[in-house]
Motif scaffolding. Structure first.
Motif, mmCIF file in Angstrom:
data_model
loop_
_atom_site.group_PDB
_atom_site.id
_atom_site.type_symbol
_atom_site.label_atom_id
_atom_site.label_comp_id
_atom_site.label_asym_id
_atom_site.label_seq_id
_atom_site.Cartn_x
_atom_site.Cartn_y
_atom_site.Cartn_z
ATOM 1 N N ASP A 223 0.843 -1.192 0.000
ATOM 2 C CA ASP A 223 0.000 0.000 0.000
ATOM 3 C C ASP A 223 0.882 1.248 0.000
ATOM 4 N N PHE A 224 0.676 2.118 -0.989
ATOM 5 C CA PHE A 224 1.453 3.364 -1.037
ATOM 6 C C PHE A 224 0.917 4.404 -0.063
ATOM 7 N N GLY A 225 -0.268 4.123 0.498
ATOM 8 C CA GLY A 225 -0.977 5.105 1.317
ATOM 9 C C GLY A 225 -0.145 5.841 2.357
ATOM 10 N N PRO A 226 0.589 5.125 3.220
ATOM 11 C CA PRO A 226 1.336 5.822 4.274
ATOM 12 C C PRO A 226 2.376 6.807 3.744
ATOM 13 N N TYR A 227 2.748 6.673 2.489
ATOM 14 C CA TYR A 227 3.836 7.489 1.938
ATOM 15 C C TYR A 227 3.392 8.439 0.832
ATOM 16 N N SER A 228 2.084 8.442 0.544
ATOM 17 C CA SER A 228 1.598 9.349 -0.508
ATOM 18 C C SER A 228 0.261 9.988 -0.162
ATOM 19 N N VAL A 229 -0.583 9.301 0.584
ATOM 20 C CA VAL A 229 -1.865 9.878 0.993
ATOM 21 C C VAL A 229 -1.602 10.913 2.090
ATOM 22 N N ASN A 230 -1.991 12.151 1.855
ATOM 23 C CA ASN A 230 -1.683 13.264 2.772
ATOM 24 C C ASN A 230 -0.174 13.318 3.032
ATOM 25 N N GLY A 231 0.585 13.315 1.946
ATOM 26 C CA GLY A 231 2.045 13.213 2.019
ATOM 27 C C GLY A 231 2.721 14.389 2.694
ATOM 28 N N PRO A 232 4.041 14.299 2.854
ATOM 29 C CA PRO A 232 4.781 15.236 3.712
ATOM 30 C C PRO A 232 4.679 16.713 3.343
ATOM 31 N N ARG A 233 4.530 17.043 2.056
ATOM 32 C CA ARG A 233 4.518 18.460 1.664
ATOM 33 C C ARG A 233 3.186 18.907 1.070
ATOM 34 N N VAL A 234 2.139 18.075 1.201
ATOM 35 C CA VAL A 234 0.880 18.375 0.512
ATOM 36 C C VAL A 234 0.289 19.719 0.942
ATOM 37 N N HIS A 235 0.358 20.038 2.236
ATOM 38 C CA HIS A 235 -0.236 21.303 2.693
ATOM 39 C C HIS A 235 0.617 22.496 2.271
ATOM 40 N N GLU A 236 1.898 22.292 2.215
ATOM 41 C CA GLU A 236 2.791 23.342 1.705
ATOM 42 C C GLU A 236 2.455 23.650 0.251
ATOM 43 N N PHE A 237 2.247 22.587 -0.552
ATOM 44 C CA PHE A 237 1.937 22.778 -1.971
ATOM 45 C C PHE A 237 0.586 23.477 -2.149
ATOM 46 N N LEU A 238 -0.426 23.052 -1.370
ATOM 47 C CA LEU A 238 -1.758 23.653 -1.528
ATOM 48 C C LEU A 238 -1.792 25.080 -1.008
ATOM 49 N N ASN A 239 -1.015 25.348 0.022
ATOM 50 C CA ASN A 239 -0.927 26.720 0.519
ATOM 51 C C ASN A 239 -0.303 27.620 -0.543
ATOM 52 N N GLU A 240 0.712 27.107 -1.218
ATOM 53 C CA GLU A 240 1.347 27.846 -2.309
ATOM 54 C C GLU A 240 0.366 28.058 -3.457
ATOM 55 N N MET A 241 -0.396 27.010 -3.794
ATOM 56 C CA MET A 241 -1.402 27.118 -4.855
ATOM 57 C C MET A 241 -2.444 28.180 -4.507
ATOM 58 N N ASN A 242 -2.855 28.197 -3.246
ATOM 59 C CA ASN A 242 -3.841 29.181 -2.807
ATOM 60 C C ASN A 242 -3.277 30.593 -2.901
ATOM 61 N N ARG A 243 -2.051 30.737 -2.451
ATOM 62 C CA ARG A 243 -1.403 32.059 -2.434
ATOM 63 C C ARG A 243 -1.201 32.592 -3.855
ATOM 64 N N LYS A 244 -0.765 31.716 -4.754
ATOM 65 C CA LYS A 244 -0.419 32.161 -6.104
ATOM 66 C C LYS A 244 -1.623 32.210 -7.053
ATOM 67 N N VAL A 245 -2.670 31.418 -6.754
ATOM 68 C CA VAL A 245 -3.784 31.325 -7.703
ATOM 69 C C VAL A 245 -5.144 31.523 -7.037
ATOM 70 N N LEU A 246 -5.531 30.588 -6.185
ATOM 71 C CA LEU A 246 -6.916 30.504 -5.721
ATOM 72 C C LEU A 246 -7.396 31.764 -5.026
ATOM 73 N N SER A 247 -6.529 32.361 -4.206
ATOM 74 C CA SER A 247 -6.929 33.527 -3.402
ATOM 75 C C SER A 247 -7.216 34.765 -4.257
ATOM 76 N N LYS A 248 -6.796 34.716 -5.507
ATOM 77 C CA LYS A 248 -6.952 35.887 -6.382
ATOM 78 C C LYS A 248 -8.299 35.895 -7.121
ATOM 79 N N TYR A 249 -9.128 34.855 -6.885
ATOM 80 C CA TYR A 249 -10.408 34.741 -7.587
ATOM 81 C C TYR A 249 -11.509 34.363 -6.587
ATOM 82 N N ASP A 250 -12.741 34.761 -6.895
ATOM 83 C CA ASP A 250 -13.889 34.392 -6.064
ATOM 84 C C ASP A 250 -14.456 33.084 -6.602
ATOM 85 N N ILE A 251 -13.871 31.986 -6.168
ATOM 86 C CA ILE A 251 -14.201 30.693 -6.768
ATOM 87 C C ILE A 251 -14.510 29.647 -5.689
#
Length: 561
Positions: A223-251
């Motif tokens: 099972d890859f789960g322990p090493y890929s599901v909610n992986g070590p940098r996932v929140h860092e990546f999504l926070n970056e996505m929000n900062r660079k993209v999502l937060s700039k639109y009412d979506i």
């Protein structure tokens, strides 16, 4: 109270291939969706979630994308998409696109370049590893059976694919990859779309040590789960996505997050997290799983369902938000799974709708759910189109020796093609979906179950869904009220309250064909009551202290204190 338009919306998921064919080639398309916008407006939905329409070789029905900024030829052109977007917006309907960025198709230009040589500038866009003693880099198994690693002779290395061999995983550790994804997202948002549903978004970060995963007794792979599901940098990546993209639109944003807990979900959706609006969790979809996962297709226990739904209602009520769904393109039809699709088809379909739509969260309706479409039982495995179903049949029957009839019964109960048979528009040939041979067979019950027969029938499932949507729009308590389970251990009744100020909604749902007696708990006090909605036409003005429920009956009352 943190109000937002996406909390107050009702979403309708369209799986384009099976929705409506406008050009007679047997495949649903963008033109077909445009044709049916008035129908969706009539239903009352606010947002269309559009499953992938991007250019794709269709190994996994569009979830293998070869060009993020082009339209699959079978579905139409970018001109058609622009027309759909404008017409939907003109009718007050928003469009949420499917964002598939854990992986691409192996026919995407990035991967074509990546596999050419180890020195190619796109090499690190994907996850390439050397084998160990002629074996893959680790024991991870693919979600679609077999190893999650594919050997590529051109550079004598393996690439990772958590899904199909034609869906290589992107390397999110590479900043160039992330920026490519963000630029593509901005391109679509600048075009005017209203948000993203993010496919398996919690798998994008992998443990860079790539250790072996745990193996179950019956597992061929780890099972890859322990090493890929909610992986070590996932929140860092999504926070970056929000900062660079999502937060700039009412979506609106919703992440598909298999294997997530309520605690982990709050990291994705918490008001202070700056990541996503909501997630799809799958705990209730796992009911009935066994040694062969969903292919065990065991019965479900109502109290397990109540416990799971309540856990999510309570777990996200302070500072988070739920997505509410019974069906999607990967799940069987709810009236066949949790209801009774024969004798009490209409009653149980309405009851299930009531139970879900009165909860706190944004409701999602999957195409055909609003007319009570059911599971299908094709005669042979050759009639199925879903890669997961076909691979599972081959592995479990042909390799592990599972009884073929038992496996087919499991496919009838839980296979993904249950959701993918064409929408049943009328009782003409091919259910009015196409004038040609459909890409997958139509459910034979289309002559009884179809849109045309329900539109003007006030007692139809369609008009009941329409009523539930209308009630939600008129009653703030349905959107923002606090959820509390009552009759927690009752084996047949699922009942809960929603509270906002001095008002309380009382929701009562009988999940059986029996006639249990509902007894109002003593702690629920009220001065006056108002019957809001129910799935039987009989008068419900009597006492609510104690009464007998009809088979699969649902009732909702508004209580004033």
């Amino acid at each position: 109270m943190n109000k937002a338009w996406w909390k107050e919306s009702v979403v309708y998921q369209i799986y384009p291939r099976s929705f409506k064919d406008s050009n007679g080639d047997g495949i649903g398309d963008l033109g077909g969706i445009i044709e049916k916008l008035d129908y969706l407006k009539e239903l009352g939905i606010d947002v269309i979630w559009l499953s992938p329409v991007y250019k794709s070789p269709n190994d996994d029905n569009g979830y293998d994308i070869s060009d993020y900024q082009d339209i699959m030829t079978e579905f139409g052109t970018m001109e058609d998409f622009d027309k759909l977007l404008k017409k939907a917006h003109d009718k007050g309907i928003k469009i949420m696109m499917d964002l598939v960025v854990n992986h691409t198709s192996d026919e995407h230009q990035w991967f074509i370049e990546s596999r050419k040589s180890i020195d190619n500038e796109y090499r690190d866009y994907y996850l390439w590893k050397k084998g160990v003693d002629g074996q893959p880099p680790n024991n991870w198994g693919s979600c679609f059976s077999g190893s999650a690693w594919k050997y590529d002779e051109s550079t004598e290395m393996y690439f990772l694919h958590l899904f199909s061999q034609k869906q290589p995983d992107l390397n999110w550790e590479n900043k160039k990859v992330r920026n490519e994804v963000y630029d593509m997202m901005k391109w679509w948002l600048d075009k005017g779309i209203d948000g993203f549903r993010m496919d398996v978004i919690n798998l994008i970060s992998k443990d860079q040590q790539f250790p072996d995963g745990p193996k179950g007794e019956t597992s061929l792979y780890g099972d890859f789960g322990p090493y890929s599901v909610n992986g070590p940098r996932v929140h860092e990546f999504l926070n970056e996505m929000n900062r660079k993209v999502l937060s700039k639109y009412d979506i609106m944003t919703v992440g598909e997050t298999p294997g997530v807990t309520t605690e982990e979900a709050m990291k994705y959706v918490g008001n202070d997290r700056n990541e996503l609006n909501m997630v799809f969790q799958f705990e209730h979809m796992g009911l009935g799983d066994g040694p062969d996962g969903k292919w065990s297709n065991l019965s479900f226990d109502l109290n397990d369902l109540k416990r799971i739904m309540t856990k999510w209602q309570k777990g996200l009520e302070n500072g988070g938000w739920n997505s509410l769904y019974w069906n999607n393109h990967d799940q069987p039809r709810v009236v066949s799974r949790f209801g009774n699709d024969k004798k009490y088809w209409k009653q149980s379909a309405k009851m299930l709708a009531t139970c879900l739509h009165m909860m706190q969260g944004t409701p999602y309706i999957y195409q055909g759910e609003e007319i009570g479409m059911t599971n299908v039982a094709f005669e042979s495995i050759e009639e199925y189109r879903d890669i997961e179903t076909i691979n599972a049949y081959n592995e479990l029957v042909n390799i592990k020796g599972k009884d073929s009839a038992e496996m087919m019964a499991a496919i009838y109960g839980r296979g993904r093609d249950n959701a993918r048979t064409p929408v049943q528009w009328d009782d003409s040939e091919n259910a009015g979906f196409t004038t040609d041979t459909p890409w997958i067979k139509v459910n034979p019950n289309y002559r009884q179950i179809n849109v045309k027969s329900q539109l003007h029938d006030q007692d139809s499932i369609f008009n009941y869904y329409k009523k539930l949507i209308s009630i939600r729009k008129k009653n703030e308590i349905v959107v923002y009220g606090t959820y509390n389970l009552i009759l927690e251990d009752h084996q047949e009744i699922y009942s809960y309250t929603r509270t906002l100020g001095d008002k309380k909604l009382l929701v009562i749902c009988n999940f059986t064909e029996n006639t249990p007696v509902f007894n109002l708990p003593e702690e629920i006090k009220y001065n006056s009551k108002e019957f809001i909605v129910g799935n039987y036409t009989t008068e419900c003005a009597g006492s609510i202290e104690s009464f007998e429920l009809k088979p699969y009956e649902a009732r909702v009352y508004l209580l004033h204190s």
